[in-house]
Design an enzyme around this catalytic site. Structure first.
Site, PDB file in Angstrom:
ATOM      1  N   PRO A  48     -15.483 -27.585  -2.097  1.00 39.10           N
ATOM      2  CA  PRO A  48     -15.543 -28.755  -1.228  1.00 39.10           C
ATOM      3  C   PRO A  48     -16.572 -29.796  -1.661  1.00 39.10           C
ATOM      4  O   PRO A  48     -17.663 -29.454  -2.122  1.00 39.10           O
ATOM      5  CB  PRO A  48     -15.930 -28.165   0.135  1.00 39.10           C
ATOM      6  N   ASN A  49     -16.170 -31.023  -1.506  1.00 34.96           N
ATOM      7  CA  ASN A  49     -16.985 -32.220  -1.756  1.00 34.96           C
ATOM      8  C   ASN A  49     -17.206 -32.520  -3.240  1.00 34.96           C
ATOM      9  O   ASN A  49     -17.741 -33.575  -3.572  1.00 34.96           O
ATOM     10  CB  ASN A  49     -18.345 -32.132  -1.022  1.00 34.96           C
ATOM     11  N   ARG A  56     -21.185 -39.043  -4.629  1.00 26.20           N
ATOM     12  CA  ARG A  56     -21.855 -38.179  -3.664  1.00 26.20           C
ATOM     13  C   ARG A  56     -23.291 -37.891  -4.116  1.00 26.20           C
ATOM     14  O   ARG A  56     -23.498 -37.312  -5.180  1.00 26.20           O
ATOM     15  CB  ARG A  56     -21.070 -36.866  -3.604  1.00 26.20           C
ATOM     16  N   TYR A  61     -26.573 -35.010  -7.862  1.00 23.10           N
ATOM     17  CA  TYR A  61     -25.433 -34.518  -8.648  1.00 23.10           C
ATOM     18  C   TYR A  61     -25.076 -35.389  -9.852  1.00 23.10           C
ATOM     19  O   TYR A  61     -24.209 -35.004 -10.636  1.00 23.10           O
ATOM     20  CB  TYR A  61     -24.206 -34.357  -7.726  1.00 23.10           C
ATOM     21  N   ASN A 112     -17.398 -23.500  -9.297  1.00 21.36           N
ATOM     22  CA  ASN A 112     -18.429 -24.089  -8.462  1.00 21.36           C
ATOM     23  C   ASN A 112     -17.819 -24.158  -7.072  1.00 21.36           C
ATOM     24  O   ASN A 112     -17.018 -25.050  -6.790  1.00 21.36           O
ATOM     25  CB  ASN A 112     -18.837 -25.472  -8.957  1.00 21.36           C
ATOM     26  N   ALA A 115     -20.431 -25.572  -1.142  1.00 23.10           N
ATOM     27  CA  ALA A 115     -21.089 -24.964   0.016  1.00 23.10           C
ATOM     28  C   ALA A 115     -20.513 -23.596   0.359  1.00 23.10           C
ATOM     29  O   ALA A 115     -21.212 -22.764   0.962  1.00 23.10           O
ATOM     30  CB  ALA A 115     -20.977 -25.899   1.212  1.00 23.10           C
ATOM     31  N   HIS A 118     -22.375 -20.275  -0.278  1.00 22.04           N
ATOM     32  CA  HIS A 118     -23.410 -19.736   0.612  1.00 22.04           C
ATOM     33  C   HIS A 118     -22.835 -19.137   1.895  1.00 22.04           C
ATOM     34  O   HIS A 118     -23.586 -18.659   2.735  1.00 22.04           O
ATOM     35  CB  HIS A 118     -24.405 -20.856   0.970  1.00 22.04           C
ATOM     36  N   ASP A 125     -14.448 -11.986  -2.024  1.00 19.51           N
ATOM     37  CA  ASP A 125     -13.457 -10.907  -2.100  1.00 19.51           C
ATOM     38  C   ASP A 125     -12.312 -11.274  -3.036  1.00 19.51           C
ATOM     39  O   ASP A 125     -11.793 -10.417  -3.770  1.00 19.51           O
ATOM     40  CB  ASP A 125     -12.907 -10.586  -0.708  1.00 19.51           C
ATOM     41  N   GLU A 136     -20.344 -18.500 -12.402  1.00 14.25           N
ATOM     42  CA  GLU A 136     -20.696 -19.350 -11.248  1.00 14.25           C
ATOM     43  C   GLU A 136     -21.551 -20.513 -11.738  1.00 14.25           C
ATOM     44  O   GLU A 136     -22.527 -20.301 -12.457  1.00 14.25           O
ATOM     45  CB  GLU A 136     -21.467 -18.495 -10.234  1.00 14.25           C
ATOM     46  N   HIS A 138     -23.605 -24.182 -10.633  1.00 10.92           N
ATOM     47  CA  HIS A 138     -24.082 -25.183  -9.679  1.00 10.92           C
ATOM     48  C   HIS A 138     -24.746 -26.303 -10.463  1.00 10.92           C
ATOM     49  O   HIS A 138     -25.597 -26.039 -11.324  1.00 10.92           O
ATOM     50  CB  HIS A 138     -25.062 -24.575  -8.672  1.00 10.92           C
ATOM     51  N   SER A 140     -26.735 -28.689  -9.342  1.00  7.54           N
ATOM     52  CA  SER A 140     -28.145 -28.825  -8.969  1.00  7.54           C
ATOM     53  C   SER A 140     -28.836 -27.465  -9.072  1.00  7.54           C
ATOM     54  O   SER A 140     -28.171 -26.416  -9.135  1.00  7.54           O
ATOM     55  CB  SER A 140     -28.246 -29.344  -7.525  1.00  7.54           C
ATOM     56  N   ARG A 145     -33.897 -26.159  -3.673  1.00  8.81           N
ATOM     57  CA  ARG A 145     -33.415 -26.930  -2.530  1.00  8.81           C
ATOM     58  C   ARG A 145     -33.607 -26.120  -1.231  1.00  8.81           C
ATOM     59  O   ARG A 145     -34.416 -25.206  -1.192  1.00  8.81           O
ATOM     60  CB  ARG A 145     -31.959 -27.340  -2.783  1.00  8.81           C
ATOM     61  N   ARG A 149     -29.460 -22.550   0.577  1.00 11.27           N
ATOM     62  CA  ARG A 149     -28.726 -22.626  -0.704  1.00 11.27           C
ATOM     63  C   ARG A 149     -29.202 -21.557  -1.693  1.00 11.27           C
ATOM     64  O   ARG A 149     -28.695 -21.457  -2.798  1.00 11.27           O
ATOM     65  CB  ARG A 149     -28.900 -24.008  -1.345  1.00 11.27           C
TER      66      ARG A 149
HETATM   67  C1  DQA Z   1     -23.536 -27.165  -5.461  1.00 10.13           C
HETATM   68  C2  DQA Z   1     -24.710 -26.679  -4.617  1.00 10.13           C
HETATM   69  C3  DQA Z   1     -24.238 -26.328  -3.215  1.00 10.13           C
HETATM   70  O1  DQA Z   1     -25.343 -25.888  -2.428  1.00 10.13           O
HETATM   71  C4  DQA Z   1     -23.627 -27.529  -2.536  1.00 10.13           C
HETATM   72  O2  DQA Z   1     -23.135 -27.186  -1.260  1.00 10.13           O
HETATM   73  C5  DQA Z   1     -22.572 -28.167  -3.366  1.00 10.13           C
HETATM   74  C6  DQA Z   1     -22.784 -28.298  -4.811  1.00 10.13           C
HETATM   75  C7  DQA Z   1     -23.983 -27.649  -6.859  1.00 10.13           C
HETATM   76  O3  DQA Z   1     -23.112 -27.826  -7.717  1.00 10.13           O
HETATM   77  O4  DQA Z   1     -25.175 -27.886  -7.076  1.00 10.13           O
HETATM   78  O5  DQA Z   1     -21.562 -28.634  -2.848  1.00 10.13           O
HETATM   79  O6  DQA Z   1     -22.647 -26.073  -5.665  1.00 10.13           O
END
Ligand code: DQA
Length: 188
Positions: A48-49, A56, A61, A112, A115, A118, A125, A136, A138, A140, A145, A149
């Site tokens: 998401p996002n 954003r 980011y 990635n 959110a 977390h 699963d 995995e 991320h 950031s 943070r 997170r």
């Molecule tokens: C993220 C870090 C997450 O905490 C956050 O919710 C994101 C982006 C990152 O790529 O740094 O949406 O996964």
């Protein structure tokens, strides 16, 4: 990170080394597709996002868009001899569906989960049923943070975790998956 006018000689180039394609037959048991030699791609999944990358919170980011990230992953995979397929969703169930769909037909997954990292036992699963390793990512440094997170439901199942490298983390993740594929040049 896109751009650059020069490029090293890559697998598959005229005069270059042969492309090294992962095939189902390189994996044990369940990865064999009817005993065939199907070529399997690397999958890059974004949660998401992340569709809003570039606009954003750019101070966190960066300026690259999701399209830039996917292009970087495709280019890196291409240099290493892999097709890269990309998927993004803002919906937890859609991500679970996609992970299930590719569970036997992926050579490796970059995820990635945004959110959902977390919060989501469901994505954890689903990933546990992948035949292939996942990395995995991320963008950031989540550990610098907010405390919420700092915990990931995915990390202990991941082959590797890459945080705080910006979008370059996706490139590192693809390179790591290449190293993990049987026949790769780097021992696990
Ligand atoms: C993220 C870090 C997450 O905490 C956050 O919710 C994101 C982006 C990152 O790529 O740094 O949406 O996964």
């Amino acid at each position: 990170p896109a751009g650059g006018t020069t490029r090293a000689i890559c697998p598959g180039d005229p005069g270059g080394p042969p492309r090294r394609r992962a095939s189902a037959a390189q994996w044990a048991g369940p990865m064999r597709l009817n005993g065939g030699m199907s070529e399997l791609p690397i999958h890059v999944l974004n949660g998401p996002n992340l569709n809003l990358l570039g606009e954003r919170e750019p101070h966190i980011y960066g300026a690259d868009t999701l399209g830039d990230v996917e292009e970087l992953a495709r280019r890196t995979g291409g240099e290493l001899g892999f097709d890269v397929e990309c998927f993004q969703s803002n919906h937890e169930g859609a991500l679970v569906d996609e992970i299930q769909r590719i569970r036997r037909t992926s050579v490796g997954v970059v995820i990635n989960a945004g959110a959902y990292t977390h919060t989501s036992v469901a994505i954890r699963d689903a990933l546990a049923n992948l035949e292939a390793p996942f990395v995995e990512v991320h963008i950031s440094n989540v550990h610098a943070r907010e405390p919420f997170r700092h915990h990931s439901y995915l990390s202990d199942k991941a082959a590797a975790v890459i945080v705080g490298c910006g979008v370059q983390g996706y490139e590192f993740a693809v390179r790591r998956l290449d190293a993990l594929v049987p026949g790769g040049e780097i021992a696990v």
